[in-house]
Design a protein around this motif. Sequence first.
Motif, PDB file in Angstrom:
ATOM      1  N   HIS A 139       0.906  -1.202   0.015  1.00  0.00           N
ATOM      2  CA  HIS A 139      -0.128  -0.221   0.184  1.00  0.00           C
ATOM      3  C   HIS A 139       0.939   1.336  -0.147  1.00  0.00           C
ATOM      4  N   ALA A 140       1.585   1.363   0.654  1.00  0.00           N
ATOM      5  CA  ALA A 140       2.791   2.509   0.813  1.00  0.00           C
ATOM      6  C   ALA A 140       3.383   2.718  -0.491  1.00  0.00           C
ATOM      7  N   TYR A 155      -8.489   3.351   1.330  1.00  0.00           N
ATOM      8  CA  TYR A 155      -9.910   3.482   1.114  1.00  0.00           C
ATOM      9  C   TYR A 155     -10.222   2.829  -0.419  1.00  0.00           C
ATOM     10  N   ASN A 156      -9.402   3.034  -1.590  1.00  0.00           N
ATOM     11  CA  ASN A 156      -9.718   2.788  -3.039  1.00  0.00           C
ATOM     12  C   ASN A 156      -9.710   1.046  -2.908  1.00  0.00           C
ATOM     13  N   GLU A 159     -12.660  -0.465  -1.311  1.00  0.00           N
ATOM     14  CA  GLU A 159     -13.789  -0.053  -2.155  1.00  0.00           C
ATOM     15  C   GLU A 159     -13.900  -1.110  -3.300  1.00  0.00           C
ATOM     16  N   ALA A 160     -12.734  -1.267  -3.780  1.00  0.00           N
ATOM     17  CA  ALA A 160     -12.570  -2.194  -4.958  1.00  0.00           C
ATOM     18  C   ALA A 160     -12.997  -3.521  -4.549  1.00  0.00           C
ATOM     19  N   ILE A 161     -12.243  -3.957  -3.261  1.00  0.00           N
ATOM     20  CA  ILE A 161     -12.710  -5.329  -2.834  1.00  0.00           C
ATOM     21  C   ILE A 161     -14.269  -5.508  -2.673  1.00  0.00           C
ATOM     22  N   PHE A 189      -5.318  -9.419  -0.357  1.00  0.00           N
ATOM     23  CA  PHE A 189      -5.461  -8.250   0.157  1.00  0.00           C
ATOM     24  C   PHE A 189      -5.351  -8.623   1.539  1.00  0.00           C
ATOM     25  N   THR A 190      -4.618  -7.491   2.244  1.00  0.00           N
ATOM     26  CA  THR A 190      -4.583  -7.445   3.482  1.00  0.00           C
ATOM     27  C   THR A 190      -5.089  -6.184   4.184  1.00  0.00           C
ATOM     28  N   ILE A 191      -6.215  -5.684   4.212  1.00  0.00           N
ATOM     29  CA  ILE A 191      -6.881  -4.725   4.551  1.00  0.00           C
ATOM     30  C   ILE A 191      -7.214  -4.607   5.961  1.00  0.00           C
ATOM     31  N   ILE A 192      -6.450  -3.554   6.950  1.00  0.00           N
ATOM     32  CA  ILE A 192      -6.603  -3.537   8.323  1.00  0.00           C
ATOM     33  C   ILE A 192      -7.383  -2.421   8.619  1.00  0.00           C
TER      34      ILE A 192
END
Length: 192
Positions: A139-140, A155-156, A159-161, A189-192
Amino acid sequence: MEQSNMSLWGTLEGFEDIFKENYSPLFRYVKGIVKDDDQAKDVLSDLFLNLWQQKDKLQINDLKPYLFRAARHGALKMVSPRYQSIELPDDVHNIPADAYNPFEKFVAKQSIRIVEDLIAKLPPLRKEMIELRLLGLKHAEIAEALEITEKKVEYNMREAIEQLTHAINHSSLDKATIAGGLMLINIIFTII
């Protein structure tokens, strides 16, 4: 640039290592923008030549995002004045011939195609973020490459997921086929 990479700039061998490590994913990314092998090679030749010529002047904090950002700018200049939607080249997810029998290979390719079609329906920025993620950026690094905040990436991506999940849940597609396609193209994906 990290201190360990700083010493690499001083030697041709170190620079060659940087080139070898980054050329392939950069090529796939640039080719997705310019849609032409020769133009992609030209963009990367210019990028690495400039990198070598400017090695004593550049102040790079993180090499990978810098390279993707520079490659993106070079590719967009090549296709300007209009920015075109990015597509990963057809061969980006080659399945080794000896990995599956012919039927399994067919099913695997179909699974990948279904997932790619779902991704293609995302808005351009989200699609580009997912493609950068597929090329191994975090992400960074995506934020730095696209010159946006990490929060905007998070955020995006979230939202994509959600969009992909909605599309999957509201389709007649087999969930196991989609899951197989996601695994095959290594979307983690590892969204925290």
